[in-house]
Design a protein around this motif. Sequence first.
Motif, PDB file in Angstrom:
ATOM      1  N   LYS A  15       0.837  -1.192   0.000  1.00  0.00           N
ATOM      2  CA  LYS A  15       0.000   0.000   0.000  1.00  0.00           C
ATOM      3  C   LYS A  15       0.877   1.248   0.000  1.00  0.00           C
ATOM      4  N   VAL A  16       0.650   2.124  -0.985  1.00  0.00           N
ATOM      5  CA  VAL A  16       1.376   3.387  -1.065  1.00  0.00           C
ATOM      6  C   VAL A  16       0.682   4.436  -0.204  1.00  0.00           C
ATOM      7  N   ILE A  17      -0.639   4.360  -0.154  1.00  0.00           N
ATOM      8  CA  ILE A  17      -1.459   5.206   0.723  1.00  0.00           C
ATOM      9  C   ILE A  17      -2.267   4.275   1.612  1.00  0.00           C
ATOM     10  N   ASN A  18      -2.141   4.457   2.919  1.00  0.00           N
ATOM     11  CA  ASN A  18      -2.704   3.487   3.860  1.00  0.00           C
ATOM     12  C   ASN A  18      -3.625   4.167   4.871  1.00  0.00           C
ATOM     13  N   LYS A  40       3.496  11.350  -0.880  1.00  0.00           N
ATOM     14  CA  LYS A  40       2.997  12.721  -1.074  1.00  0.00           C
ATOM     15  C   LYS A  40       2.422  12.925  -2.478  1.00  0.00           C
ATOM     16  N   SER A  41       3.219  12.601  -3.499  1.00  0.00           N
ATOM     17  CA  SER A  41       2.787  12.828  -4.883  1.00  0.00           C
ATOM     18  C   SER A  41       1.603  11.942  -5.241  1.00  0.00           C
ATOM     19  N   THR A  42       1.626  10.706  -4.793  1.00  0.00           N
ATOM     20  CA  THR A  42       0.510   9.790  -5.060  1.00  0.00           C
ATOM     21  C   THR A  42      -0.777  10.319  -4.449  1.00  0.00           C
ATOM     22  N   LEU A  43      -0.688  10.882  -3.269  1.00  0.00           N
ATOM     23  CA  LEU A  43      -1.867  11.427  -2.604  1.00  0.00           C
ATOM     24  C   LEU A  43      -2.477  12.563  -3.429  1.00  0.00           C
ATOM     25  N   LYS A  45      -2.289  12.932  -6.653  1.00  0.00           N
ATOM     26  CA  LYS A  45      -2.891  12.335  -7.854  1.00  0.00           C
ATOM     27  C   LYS A  45      -4.233  11.690  -7.541  1.00  0.00           C
ATOM     28  N   LEU A  46      -4.356  11.098  -6.369  1.00  0.00           N
ATOM     29  CA  LEU A  46      -5.632  10.507  -5.957  1.00  0.00           C
ATOM     30  C   LEU A  46      -6.692  11.591  -5.749  1.00  0.00           C
ATOM     31  N   ILE A  47      -6.281  12.700  -5.142  1.00  0.00           N
ATOM     32  CA  ILE A  47      -7.230  13.796  -4.917  1.00  0.00           C
ATOM     33  C   ILE A  47      -7.689  14.388  -6.248  1.00  0.00           C
ATOM     34  N   TYR A  48      -6.792  14.426  -7.221  1.00  0.00           N
ATOM     35  CA  TYR A  48      -7.139  14.958  -8.537  1.00  0.00           C
ATOM     36  C   TYR A  48      -7.996  13.979  -9.348  1.00  0.00           C
ATOM     37  N   ILE A 189       0.108  21.593  -1.025  1.00  0.00           N
ATOM     38  CA  ILE A 189       1.429  21.583  -1.621  1.00  0.00           C
ATOM     39  C   ILE A 189       2.255  20.449  -1.025  1.00  0.00           C
ATOM     40  N   ALA A 190       2.755  19.572  -1.899  1.00  0.00           N
ATOM     41  CA  ALA A 190       3.682  18.524  -1.473  1.00  0.00           C
ATOM     42  C   ALA A 190       5.085  19.075  -1.648  1.00  0.00           C
ATOM     43  N   THR A 191       5.884  19.047  -0.594  1.00  0.00           N
ATOM     44  CA  THR A 191       7.167  19.723  -0.647  1.00  0.00           C
ATOM     45  C   THR A 191       8.207  19.085   0.265  1.00  0.00           C
ATOM     46  N   HIS A 192       9.483  19.314  -0.072  1.00  0.00           N
ATOM     47  CA  HIS A 192      10.602  18.971   0.805  1.00  0.00           C
ATOM     48  C   HIS A 192      11.164  20.218   1.480  1.00  0.00           C
TER      49      HIS A 192
END
Length: 315
Positions: A15-18, A40-43, A45-48, A189-192
């Motif tokens: 699972k990438v998002i759990n 972060k990025s997968t999340l 994409k799921l929201i979009y 915003i997904a960020t480092h």
Amino acid sequence: MLELKNISFTYLKDKVINNVSFAISKGKNVAIIGESGCGKSTLLKLIYGLYDLDEGEIWHGDKPIRGPKYNLIPGEDYIKYLAQDFDLMPYITVEENVGKFLSNIYKDKKKARVASLLELVEMSEFAKVKAKYLSGGQQQRVALARVLALEPELLLLDEPFSQIDSFRKKNLQRNVFNYLKEKQISCIIATHDSTEVLSFSDETIVMRNGKVIAIDTPKTLYEKPSSAYIASLFGEVNQIPIHLLNPSKEPQTEELVYPHQLQIVEISKLEVVIKQSYFKGNHYLIESTFKNNTVFFNNPFDLELGTIVYLGLVV
């Protein structure tokens, strides 16, 4: 309001998002932080709506957000997503890229809107230049302007300032986030970059291994991190047995201490050996060792390697 209800997603086996849940109010800027590969990025994409959920639901107000199984063209008109690849059309100009989705019925309004957005991202002088001739940072700024063109209700940004020069980044961040507040556009915003988190987010979500492990204001997460992992996302952090800094405390307890919270004192139980110095402009970040453990602290001047000093908390 955006609401995620116990969502999970799997690429292959793991699972990438759990079981992720949270809600975001209108007009709020929320930062998602975490180590690379945490989801972060997968999340975003799921929201979009780019992927189908294994479990759970995503709602924006009274509208469900669903993936490709339910939509011929993934994504929702009221949500804009800026990916790390920018997705610009290389053979048309900067102004044509920004105005791509704007109506041609009122051409004067369209022209004024494009000009305003290019000014926002400081790209006005490149309006007639084809996108293929731009640097990575310039393309990123154009992509930012394009996703703002139709003033979405929700904006999803994946590392949106990663390729922009540091001397320009701060002003651009202020411009963009002030604009979002003014227009009451919700943003994730997904960020480092911890600066983006501390300076501009109303709330911060911390992720690890596909799970949300903390949600709070950036100030609270920074000042009172519940784990070394959370503290490390904001910079160097030390785990120091508290009795070395405060003899009245139990020796089994460890304290999370940032480098700026330590200083050289005349005598203490925390005796360290200087290993390296890093010039940071208005101070040096000093790397030292204590019984084979690394301890970082800030100091106003350089220190000679091998020097022994004593550390205590800044009062």
